[in-house]
Design a protein around this motif. Structure first.
Motif, PDB file in Angstrom:
ATOM      1  N   ASP A   7      63.204 -66.003  49.019  1.00 34.56           N
ATOM      2  CA  ASP A   7      62.962 -66.192  50.450  1.00 34.56           C
ATOM      3  C   ASP A   7      62.885 -67.662  50.831  1.00 34.56           C
ATOM      4  OD1 ASP A   7      62.890 -63.470  50.777  1.00 34.56           O
ATOM      5  OD2 ASP A   7      60.705 -63.313  50.888  1.00 34.56           O
ATOM      6  N   ILE A   8      62.686 -68.521  49.847  1.00 31.28           N
ATOM      7  CA  ILE A   8      62.593 -69.951  50.170  1.00 31.28           C
ATOM      8  C   ILE A   8      63.972 -70.572  50.386  1.00 31.28           C
ATOM      9  CG2 ILE A   8      60.479 -70.146  48.805  1.00 31.28           C
ATOM     10  CD1 ILE A   8      62.132 -71.904  46.832  1.00 31.28           C
ATOM     11  N   PHE A   9      65.033 -69.821  50.130  1.00 29.81           N
ATOM     12  CA  PHE A   9      66.388 -70.362  50.259  1.00 29.81           C
ATOM     13  C   PHE A   9      67.081 -69.826  51.509  1.00 29.81           C
ATOM     14  CE2 PHE A   9      65.690 -70.165  45.572  1.00 29.81           C
ATOM     15  CZ  PHE A   9      65.641 -71.531  45.354  1.00 29.81           C
ATOM     16  N   THR A  10      67.949 -70.635  52.084  1.00 34.64           N
ATOM     17  CA  THR A  10      68.770 -70.184  53.202  1.00 34.64           C
ATOM     18  C   THR A  10      69.814 -69.182  52.703  1.00 34.64           C
ATOM     19  OG1 THR A  10      70.326 -72.010  52.899  1.00 34.64           O
ATOM     20  CG2 THR A  10      68.498 -72.376  54.419  1.00 34.64           C
ATOM     21  N   SER A  11      70.387 -68.431  53.622  1.00 33.24           N
ATOM     22  CA  SER A  11      71.384 -67.428  53.240  1.00 33.24           C
ATOM     23  C   SER A  11      72.637 -68.059  52.644  1.00 33.24           C
ATOM     24  CB  SER A  11      71.757 -66.576  54.450  1.00 33.24           C
ATOM     25  OG  SER A  11      72.289 -67.388  55.493  1.00 33.24           O
ATOM     26  N   ASP A  12      72.907 -69.320  52.998  1.00 35.65           N
ATOM     27  CA  ASP A  12      74.088 -70.019  52.472  1.00 35.65           C
ATOM     28  C   ASP A  12      73.698 -71.102  51.464  1.00 35.65           C
ATOM     29  OD1 ASP A  12      72.861 -71.714  54.276  1.00 35.65           O
ATOM     30  OD2 ASP A  12      74.713 -72.368  55.242  1.00 35.65           O
ATOM     31  N   PHE A  13      72.569 -70.889  50.771  1.00 38.20           N
ATOM     32  CA  PHE A  13      72.065 -71.851  49.794  1.00 38.20           C
ATOM     33  C   PHE A  13      73.147 -72.214  48.773  1.00 38.20           C
ATOM     34  CE2 PHE A  13      70.276 -72.261  45.471  1.00 38.20           C
ATOM     35  CZ  PHE A  13      69.594 -73.464  45.616  1.00 38.20           C
ATOM     36  N   LYS A  14      73.200 -73.512  48.412  1.00 34.71           N
ATOM     37  CA  LYS A  14      74.206 -74.003  47.463  1.00 34.71           C
ATOM     38  C   LYS A  14      73.560 -74.871  46.387  1.00 34.71           C
ATOM     39  CE  LYS A  14      77.775 -74.260  51.055  1.00 34.71           C
ATOM     40  NZ  LYS A  14      78.691 -75.173  51.787  1.00 34.71           N
ATOM     41  N   THR A  15      74.092 -74.780  45.189  1.00 37.63           N
ATOM     42  CA  THR A  15      73.663 -75.671  44.107  1.00 37.63           C
ATOM     43  C   THR A  15      74.692 -76.783  43.932  1.00 37.63           C
ATOM     44  OG1 THR A  15      74.638 -74.150  42.491  1.00 37.63           O
ATOM     45  CG2 THR A  15      72.265 -73.972  42.881  1.00 37.63           C
ATOM     46  N   THR A  16      75.077 -77.365  45.028  1.00 38.82           N
ATOM     47  CA  THR A  16      75.927 -78.556  45.054  1.00 38.82           C
ATOM     48  C   THR A  16      75.258 -79.566  45.982  1.00 38.82           C
ATOM     49  OG1 THR A  16      77.235 -77.540  46.831  1.00 38.82           O
ATOM     50  CG2 THR A  16      78.116 -77.392  44.573  1.00 38.82           C
ATOM     51  N   PRO A  17      75.562 -80.854  45.832  1.00 36.38           N
ATOM     52  CA  PRO A  17      74.900 -81.866  46.653  1.00 36.38           C
ATOM     53  C   PRO A  17      75.090 -81.655  48.153  1.00 36.38           C
ATOM     54  CG  PRO A  17      75.968 -82.900  44.785  1.00 36.38           C
ATOM     55  CD  PRO A  17      76.416 -81.468  44.790  1.00 36.38           C
ATOM     56  N   TRP A  20      78.035 -83.443  49.755  1.00 37.08           N
ATOM     57  CA  TRP A  20      79.403 -82.944  49.675  1.00 37.08           C
ATOM     58  C   TRP A  20      79.832 -82.173  50.920  1.00 37.08           C
ATOM     59  CZ3 TRP A  20      80.167 -80.827  43.978  1.00 37.08           C
ATOM     60  CH2 TRP A  20      79.974 -81.897  43.067  1.00 37.08           C
ATOM     61  N   GLU A  21      78.882 -81.783  51.764  1.00 37.56           N
ATOM     62  CA  GLU A  21      79.249 -81.065  52.984  1.00 37.56           C
ATOM     63  C   GLU A  21      80.131 -81.947  53.866  1.00 37.56           C
ATOM     64  OE1 GLU A  21      78.459 -77.818  53.557  1.00 37.56           O
ATOM     65  OE2 GLU A  21      77.646 -77.914  51.505  1.00 37.56           O
ATOM     66  N   ALA A  22      79.816 -83.216  53.951  1.00 35.80           N
ATOM     67  CA  ALA A  22      80.577 -84.143  54.798  1.00 35.80           C
ATOM     68  C   ALA A  22      81.724 -84.813  54.041  1.00 35.80           C
ATOM     69  CB  ALA A  22      79.657 -85.218  55.366  1.00 35.80           C
ATOM     70  N   ALA A  23      81.606 -84.889  52.712  1.00 34.35           N
ATOM     71  CA  ALA A  23      82.602 -85.622  51.928  1.00 34.35           C
ATOM     72  C   ALA A  23      82.737 -84.990  50.545  1.00 34.35           C
ATOM     73  CB  ALA A  23      82.202 -87.092  51.811  1.00 34.35           C
ATOM     74  N   PRO A  24      83.509 -83.905  50.440  1.00 28.45           N
ATOM     75  CA  PRO A  24      83.638 -83.222  49.151  1.00 28.45           C
ATOM     76  C   PRO A  24      84.461 -84.026  48.146  1.00 28.45           C
ATOM     77  CG  PRO A  24      85.122 -82.249  50.766  1.00 28.45           C
ATOM     78  CD  PRO A  24      84.264 -83.221  51.515  1.00 28.45           C
ATOM     79  N   PRO A  25      84.236 -83.776  46.852  1.00 27.46           N
ATOM     80  CA  PRO A  25      85.063 -84.403  45.811  1.00 27.46           C
ATOM     81  C   PRO A  25      86.520 -83.942  45.954  1.00 27.46           C
ATOM     82  CG  PRO A  25      83.078 -83.451  44.870  1.00 27.46           C
ATOM     83  CD  PRO A  25      83.177 -82.946  46.280  1.00 27.46           C
ATOM     84  N   GLU A  26      87.412 -84.655  45.274  1.00 24.84           N
ATOM     85  CA  GLU A  26      88.841 -84.366  45.396  1.00 24.84           C
ATOM     86  C   GLU A  26      89.476 -84.044  44.055  1.00 24.84           C
ATOM     87  OE1 GLU A  26      91.171 -87.157  47.995  1.00 24.84           O
ATOM     88  OE2 GLU A  26      89.350 -88.342  47.729  1.00 24.84           O
ATOM     89  N   LYS A 265      68.413 -86.670  33.711  1.00 25.94           N
ATOM     90  CA  LYS A 265      68.755 -85.807  34.836  1.00 25.94           C
ATOM     91  C   LYS A 265      67.736 -85.977  35.957  1.00 25.94           C
ATOM     92  CE  LYS A 265      70.801 -81.192  35.207  1.00 25.94           C
ATOM     93  NZ  LYS A 265      70.866 -79.854  34.570  1.00 25.94           N
ATOM     94  N   SER A 266      68.245 -86.192  37.148  1.00 29.83           N
ATOM     95  CA  SER A 266      67.414 -86.295  38.341  1.00 29.83           C
ATOM     96  C   SER A 266      67.815 -85.172  39.297  1.00 29.83           C
ATOM     97  CB  SER A 266      67.603 -87.647  39.013  1.00 29.83           C
ATOM     98  OG  SER A 266      66.770 -87.793  40.138  1.00 29.83           O
ATOM     99  N   TYR A 267      66.826 -84.532  39.911  1.00 31.88           N
ATOM    100  CA  TYR A 267      67.056 -83.352  40.734  1.00 31.88           C
ATOM    101  C   TYR A 267      66.668 -83.634  42.183  1.00 31.88           C
ATOM    102  CZ  TYR A 267      66.810 -80.922  36.164  1.00 31.88           C
ATOM    103  OH  TYR A 267      66.985 -80.524  34.862  1.00 31.88           O
ATOM    104  N   GLN A 268      67.363 -82.963  43.109  1.00 34.16           N
ATOM    105  CA  GLN A 268      67.044 -83.107  44.524  1.00 34.16           C
ATOM    106  C   GLN A 268      67.189 -81.779  45.254  1.00 34.16           C
ATOM    107  OE1 GLN A 268      68.480 -86.767  46.673  1.00 34.16           O
ATOM    108  NE2 GLN A 268      69.584 -87.086  44.752  1.00 34.16           N
ATOM    109  N   ILE A 269      66.486 -81.672  46.366  1.00 33.54           N
ATOM    110  CA  ILE A 269      66.635 -80.543  47.267  1.00 33.54           C
ATOM    111  C   ILE A 269      66.815 -81.066  48.685  1.00 33.54           C
ATOM    112  CG2 ILE A 269      65.333 -78.891  45.855  1.00 33.54           C
ATOM    113  CD1 ILE A 269      62.901 -79.394  47.657  1.00 33.54           C
ATOM    114  N   ALA A 347      70.269 -77.509  46.427  1.00 41.09           N
ATOM    115  CA  ALA A 347      69.558 -78.036  45.248  1.00 41.09           C
ATOM    116  C   ALA A 347      70.618 -78.501  44.267  1.00 41.09           C
ATOM    117  CB  ALA A 347      68.672 -76.966  44.624  1.00 41.09           C
ATOM    118  N   TRP A 348      70.443 -79.707  43.751  1.00 45.06           N
ATOM    119  CA  TRP A 348      71.459 -80.247  42.854  1.00 45.06           C
ATOM    120  C   TRP A 348      70.833 -81.256  41.904  1.00 45.06           C
ATOM    121  CZ3 TRP A 348      70.585 -81.891  47.770  1.00 45.06           C
ATOM    122  CH2 TRP A 348      70.499 -83.254  48.023  1.00 45.06           C
TER     123      TRP A 348
END
Length: 439
Positions: A7-17, A20-26, A265-269, A347-348
């Protein structure tokens, strides 16, 4: 005990940075050229800045990335930038001669100026923001230590430091978790995803070739005086090879260098979008936030001001990003309990490169030039080190780089696998807990 409910996650939760939403890898799978003047290994801030400077001066440059372009540590960072503070805060001042330390500080200050000038000169879409960073005191005793550190920072680096009492900090952070702290004005941030993409675009504009999924297997000298770069996609002959891989340095292609770098390893949310009035209360002024713990946290608003980003290690042992999110969220709620009703959207994690003495290094090893060891302070510094490494190739250096030293010591009993990180992390957490208990 922390809740493990989804329940703590949004319905579209992602384990990517979030970045990347604004600038995805290529992915760029064009054929490898057979030769180049310079091969740059790594598509992070260092590699791309090196490629830009080399291409600007007419060199035929090929950038090779083991995975997608822009998928490594550079776009997994918190995106914070500073000048020489990390050398003081991180303890690197110990064991280094005053003369060398002064030169390192000068290079670090230059890196802070470099990234700002680059973004402005090239009109890079990077969401650059210089607004300061707050260091909160986790215990009462640590407040006096922070004040002393602030005096050293001002004296050594020339930055502007404000000593903040507990009852004054509401203008900086909407929390009573800290006992006061110091605010350093010369600190800021970028959107690391956008910054990396802007660098990729500029490198291509200047003529550099960028290729993904081209892991380097070996670098060998050949009789013509250049190097043979063997990759999973073929072979390139080059006059020079630059290894600018930092926390992603490969034990296969660069085994000696890998034994001198510890990838931690460093983690972020990232939270879901928050009400504007709540964001204004959490971090008035949108500054960067960190604290005095050994096992510290770091936090900031997203560049558009809609979300809170929060970084930390989740515990002694590494874990998957979703599991880490539960634990990191609890650390966030200890500072801002009013976020309990809001969900996590991303979370990434990513690797930072640590060295034995907490300073960066540059030089020659494994048949290539290298610059590594950001020690958690890589956005500006690695950008600068890439640029300066390119200058070394071009012969345009105005002065020697302070981090280019003849001796880069191996870490005892270390073979490139960071088996001891959980022990160090556990020791840090234990000391933090004791400090808090005795407060």
């Amino acid at each position: 005990m922390a809740s493990q409910s989804d329940d703590i996650f949004t319905s579209d939760f992602k384990t990517t940075p979030y970045w990347w939403e604004a600038a995805p890898p290529e992915t760029v799978l064009d054929p490898l050229p057979s030769q180049a003047d310079v091969v740059v290994i790594g598509s992070g801030f260092a590699g791309l800045n090196a490629a830009i400077e080399l291409a600007r001066h007419g060199k035929n440059v090929v950038v090779l990335e083991a995975n997608e372009l822009g998928s490594g540590g550079s776009t997994r960072t918190g995106g914070m930038i500073s000048s020489g503070q990390k050398l003081v805060v991180g303890g690197a001042i110990k064991g280094i001669s005053p003369d060398l330390f002064g030169k390192m500080i000068a290079d670090s200050i230059a890196s802070f100026a470099f990234i700002q000038e680059l973004v402005q000169r090239e009109a890079l879409d990077a969401d650059l923001f210089i607004g300061g960073r707050y260091f909160g005191a986790h215990t009462k005793k640590q407040l006096s230590s922070l004040y002393e550190m602030g005096d050293i920072l001002h004296r050594v680096t020339g930055v502007t430091v404000h000593k903040v009492k507990r009852d004054e900090q509401a203008a900086i952070i909407g929390s009573t978790f800290y006992h006061g702290g110091i605010l350093v004005d010369e600190y800021g941030g970028v959107h690391p995803g956008k910054y990396n993409k802007a660098l990729r675009d500029l490198a291509r504009k200047l003529g550099a070739t960028l290729l993904s999924h081209a892991r380097v297997m070996s670098i060998t000298p050949h009789t013509g005086g250049g190097k043979t770069v063997n990759t999973v996609r073929g072979v390139i002959e080059a006059q020079e090879v630059l290894v600018l891989t930092n926390g992603y340095t490969d034990t296969l292609a660069t085994p000696n260098l890998a034994k001198r770098i510890v990838p931690v390893k460093s983690y972020q949310i990232a939270t879901e979008p928050l009400p504007p009035e709540l964001m204004a209360k959490l971090i008035p002024g949108g500054r960067m936030i960190t604290d005095s713990r050994r096992d510290l946290i770091y936090s900031r608003p997203s560049p558009d001001g809609t979300r809170l980003l929060f970084g930390s290690r989740p515990g002694i042992m590494d874990c998957d990003d979703k599991t880490a999110a539960f634990k990191i969220r609890q650390r966030m709620l200890a500072i801002w309990p009013e976020l309990a009703g809001y969900r996590i959207s991303h979370a990434w994690s990513g690797f930072v490169a640590m060295t034995h003495d907490k300073t960066a290094y540059a030089g020659l090893m494994d048949n290539a030039r290298f610059a590594v060891g950001c020690n958690g302070n890589g956005v500006a510094l690695m950008s600068w080190l890439g640029y300066r490494t390119a200058q070394k190739v071009l012969g345009t250096e105005e002065r020697p780089l302070s981090f280019d030293r003849p001796t880069f010591r191996r870490i005892p009993l270390y073979d490139g696998r960071p088996w001891f990180v959980p022990f160090v992390s556990g020791w840090y957490r234990l000391r933090d807990a004791v400090d808090k208990r005795l407060d």
